[in-house]
Write a protein that holds these residues in place. Structure first.
Motif, PDB file in Angstrom:
ATOM      1  N   UNK A   1       0.830  -1.211   0.000  1.00 26.46           N
ATOM      2  CA  UNK A   1       0.000   0.000   0.000  1.00 26.46           C
ATOM      3  C   UNK A   1       0.860   1.255   0.000  1.00 26.46           C
ATOM      4  N   UNK A   2       1.946   1.227   0.775  1.00 22.02           N
ATOM      5  CA  UNK A   2       2.843   2.393   0.776  1.00 22.02           C
ATOM      6  C   UNK A   2       3.529   2.548  -0.582  1.00 22.02           C
ATOM      7  N   UNK A   3       3.878   1.417  -1.205  1.00 19.65           N
ATOM      8  CA  UNK A   3       4.439   1.491  -2.549  1.00 19.65           C
ATOM      9  C   UNK A   3       3.456   2.066  -3.549  1.00 19.65           C
ATOM     10  N   UNK A   4       2.168   1.771  -3.382  1.00 23.06           N
ATOM     11  CA  UNK A   4       1.148   2.345  -4.259  1.00 23.06           C
ATOM     12  C   UNK A   4       1.054   3.853  -4.074  1.00 23.06           C
ATOM     13  N   UNK A   5       1.187   4.293  -2.813  1.00 22.81           N
ATOM     14  CA  UNK A   5       1.174   5.737  -2.556  1.00 22.81           C
ATOM     15  C   UNK A   5       2.350   6.416  -3.248  1.00 22.81           C
ATOM     16  N   UNK A   6       3.530   5.812  -3.141  1.00 23.98           N
ATOM     17  CA  UNK A   6       4.704   6.388  -3.794  1.00 23.98           C
ATOM     18  C   UNK A   6       4.575   6.361  -5.310  1.00 23.98           C
ATOM     19  N   UNK A   7       3.884   5.354  -5.832  1.00 18.92           N
ATOM     20  CA  UNK A   7       3.728   5.255  -7.280  1.00 18.92           C
ATOM     21  C   UNK A   7       2.922   6.414  -7.848  1.00 18.92           C
ATOM     22  N   UNK A   8       2.097   7.048  -7.036  1.00 25.32           N
ATOM     23  CA  UNK A   8       1.329   8.188  -7.536  1.00 25.32           C
ATOM     24  C   UNK A   8       2.216   9.375  -7.896  1.00 25.32           C
ATOM     25  N   UNK A   9       3.426   9.414  -7.347  1.00 17.92           N
ATOM     26  CA  UNK A   9       4.341  10.501  -7.707  1.00 17.92           C
ATOM     27  C   UNK A   9       4.822  10.371  -9.144  1.00 17.92           C
ATOM     28  N   UNK A  10       4.703   9.189  -9.736  1.00 18.60           N
ATOM     29  CA  UNK A  10       5.144   8.987 -11.115  1.00 18.60           C
ATOM     30  C   UNK A  10       4.103   9.442 -12.136  1.00 18.60           C
ATOM     31  N   UNK A  11       2.897   9.751 -11.671  1.00 18.03           N
ATOM     32  CA  UNK A  11       1.857  10.197 -12.588  1.00 18.03           C
ATOM     33  C   UNK A  11       2.065  11.674 -12.925  1.00 18.03           C
ATOM     34  N   UNK A  12       2.161  12.038 -14.187  1.00 19.34           N
ATOM     35  CA  UNK A  12       2.257  13.464 -14.534  1.00 19.34           C
ATOM     36  C   UNK A  12       0.978  14.201 -14.155  1.00 19.34           C
ATOM     37  N   UNK A  13       1.118  15.463 -13.828  1.00 16.31           N
ATOM     38  CA  UNK A  13      -0.049  16.238 -13.440  1.00 16.31           C
ATOM     39  C   UNK A  13      -1.082  16.350 -14.544  1.00 16.31           C
ATOM     40  N   UNK A  14      -0.637  16.299 -15.801  1.00 15.19           N
ATOM     41  CA  UNK A  14      -1.580  16.403 -16.913  1.00 15.19           C
ATOM     42  C   UNK A  14      -2.528  15.214 -16.984  1.00 15.19           C
ATOM     43  N   UNK A  15      -2.122  14.068 -16.414  1.00 13.17           N
ATOM     44  CA  UNK A  15      -2.969  12.874 -16.465  1.00 13.17           C
ATOM     45  C   UNK A  15      -4.223  13.057 -15.612  1.00 13.17           C
ATOM     46  N   UNK A  16      -4.079  13.664 -14.454  1.00 12.00           N
ATOM     47  CA  UNK A  16      -5.207  13.838 -13.526  1.00 12.00           C
ATOM     48  C   UNK A  16      -5.858  15.210 -13.632  1.00 12.00           C
ATOM     49  N   UNK A  17      -5.390  16.047 -14.513  1.00 17.87           N
ATOM     50  CA  UNK A  17      -5.898  17.419 -14.580  1.00 17.87           C
ATOM     51  C   UNK A  17      -7.369  17.459 -14.990  1.00 17.87           C
ATOM     52  N   UNK A  18      -7.721  16.757 -16.059  1.00 15.75           N
ATOM     53  CA  UNK A  18      -9.103  16.788 -16.547  1.00 15.75           C
ATOM     54  C   UNK A  18     -10.054  16.073 -15.586  1.00 15.75           C
ATOM     55  N   UNK A  19      -9.747  14.846 -15.109  1.00 12.77           N
ATOM     56  CA  UNK A  19     -10.667  14.227 -14.132  1.00 12.77           C
ATOM     57  C   UNK A  19     -10.878  15.068 -12.888  1.00 12.77           C
ATOM     58  N   UNK A  20      -9.807  15.693 -12.395  1.00 13.31           N
ATOM     59  CA  UNK A  20      -9.956  16.541 -11.207  1.00 13.31           C
ATOM     60  C   UNK A  20     -10.837  17.742 -11.495  1.00 13.31           C
ATOM     61  N   UNK A  21     -10.663  18.324 -12.667  1.00 17.66           N
ATOM     62  CA  UNK A  21     -11.509  19.466 -13.034  1.00 17.66           C
ATOM     63  C   UNK A  21     -12.976  19.057 -13.116  1.00 17.66           C
ATOM     64  N   UNK A  22     -13.246  17.898 -13.695  1.00 18.82           N
ATOM     65  CA  UNK A  22     -14.631  17.437 -13.805  1.00 18.82           C
ATOM     66  C   UNK A  22     -15.251  17.214 -12.432  1.00 18.82           C
ATOM     67  N   UNK A  23     -14.463  16.724 -11.479  1.00 11.12           N
ATOM     68  CA  UNK A  23     -14.982  16.526 -10.122  1.00 11.12           C
ATOM     69  C   UNK A  23     -15.363  17.857  -9.492  1.00 11.12           C
ATOM     70  N   UNK A  24     -14.474  18.838  -9.557  1.00  6.05           N
ATOM     71  CA  UNK A  24     -14.775  20.136  -8.955  1.00  6.05           C
ATOM     72  C   UNK A  24     -15.895  20.847  -9.704  1.00  6.05           C
ATOM     73  N   UNK A  25     -15.972  20.645 -11.006  1.00  5.99           N
ATOM     74  CA  UNK A  25     -17.055  21.260 -11.774  1.00  5.99           C
ATOM     75  C   UNK A  25     -18.405  20.668 -11.379  1.00  5.99           C
ATOM     76  N   UNK A  26     -18.454  19.345 -11.149  1.00  7.11           N
ATOM     77  CA  UNK A  26     -19.706  18.715 -10.715  1.00  7.11           C
ATOM     78  C   UNK A  26     -20.104  19.166  -9.318  1.00  7.11           C
ATOM     79  N   UNK A  27     -19.139  19.569  -8.514  1.00  7.30           N
ATOM     80  CA  UNK A  27     -19.431  20.082  -7.170  1.00  7.30           C
ATOM     81  C   UNK A  27     -19.739  21.576  -7.170  1.00  7.30           C
ATOM     82  N   UNK A  28     -19.637  22.213  -8.334  1.00  2.33           N
ATOM     83  CA  UNK A  28     -19.938  23.631  -8.436  1.00  2.33           C
ATOM     84  C   UNK A  28     -18.892  24.536  -7.831  1.00  2.33           C
ATOM     85  N   UNK A  29     -17.635  24.095  -7.783  1.00  5.33           N
ATOM     86  CA  UNK A  29     -16.574  24.864  -7.138  1.00  5.33           C
ATOM     87  C   UNK A  29     -15.639  25.555  -8.122  1.00  5.33           C
TER      88      UNK A  29
END
Length: 307
Positions: A134-162
């Protein structure tokens, strides 16, 4: 026989002729060599310091110049003026942008420091099945470029009206950061476990062990985490560009981008306004670093020796 052997005996008894000894080449004393090495080190450090400090010195100097002299590349202005620092407050809502930046930065710093410390404490103190993977999985998230999660994160905040508010700029830190979790976990692992076991035997619960013993002992690492995140949140431009629409919600980096578009590349060419606003945005970070320099250096040194 005696006459014949006499020269031979005299030759054997004659002293051998040796060449004069050459003086050994002078060697530099260890103290002198150490002194030269120190001077070379100081010269290299001075050169690097000048390379890093010169851009900021130039920026400060340009902020005290009129528009026609901004790019004259002189560190001492020919015409010294304070009009730029007066005009910049009239051209843009700098006070509101500074307030928004302080709110976002303080909330982001507090959120990521507390949440990362709690997760790191769980990975370092508790023993449970699957902790390593589990700790290795947490560290593995550092290998994800920010552009990969940018659109999903935006859609989440947009659905919350923020979208259009300051919330997305700091609320993401409520879930911790993989880098800070790793940093604090390594520090927690270096603490003697007997302290926590003794506190448990004295009747302290898990929360009291964490808040009254673990956190005070990790203060240097917490300061490092807070300073890193404060700097990252204060200078963040990407998320304000994505989520902020109204100038009343702009942070300092987003406001500087708007001023650059208006006064730099927008046809007005008021570069003295842009550089003055940049100085105002940079000074708080420099002051904060000097105030926390001792804790910062201590945290870096002690964290590097843990684990």
């Amino acid at each position: 026989m005696t006459a014949v052997g006499a020269p031979q005996e005299r030759a054997e008894l004659a002293p051998l002729v040796t060449e004069p000894e050459r003086p050994a080449p002078a060697r530099r004393s260890p103290r002198r060599r150490g002194r030269m090495a120190s001077w070379l080190l100081y010269a290299a450090l001075a050169a690097v310091t000048v390379a890093f400090v010169y851009p900021f010195v130039w920026l400060v100097s340009a902020s005290f110049k009129p528009r026609s002299e901004v790019f004259d590349n002189k560190l001492i202005p020919d015409t010294f003026t304070l009009d730029n620092y007066v005009q910049v407050w009239h051209e843009a809502p700098m006070a509101l942008w500074l307030l928004n930046t302080v709110i976002v930065t303080v909330l982001a710093t507090a959120a990521v420091t507390v949440s990362s410390a709690m997760v790191a404490w769980g990975f370092s103190y508790f023993r449970f099945r699957g902790r390593g993977p589990l700790f290795g999985l947490v560290l593995a998230t550092m290998m994800l470029p920010g552009a990969v999660t940018m659109i999903p994160t935006y859609l989440i905040w947009n659905s919350l009206g923020q979208v259009g508010t300051l919330t997305p700029l700091w609320a993401q830190n409520l879930f911790g950061s993989a880098f800070y979790i790793f940093l604090l976990r390594q520090f927690f692992l270096g603490l003697p476990r007997e302290l926590f076991e003794a506190a448990r035997m004295d009747g302290a619960n898990q929360w009291q062990v964490f808040t009254r013993i673990a956190l005070p002992l990790t203060r240097p690492a917490l300061v490092v985490t807070a300073l890193f995140e404060f700097q990252a949140a204060w200078t963040d431009l990407m998320r304000p560009l994505i989520y902020l629409r109204d100038s009343s919600t702009f942070t300092i980096p987003r406001g500087l981008k708007a001023m650059l578009d208006q006064f730099g590349f927008g046809g007005e060419w008021h570069w003295e306004i842009v550089v003055t606003a940049s100085v105002i945005a940079t000074v708080p970070m420099i002051v904060l670093f000097f105030l926390g320099q001792r804790h910062f250096v201590e945290g870096i040194a002690t964290t590097g020796s843990k684990g």
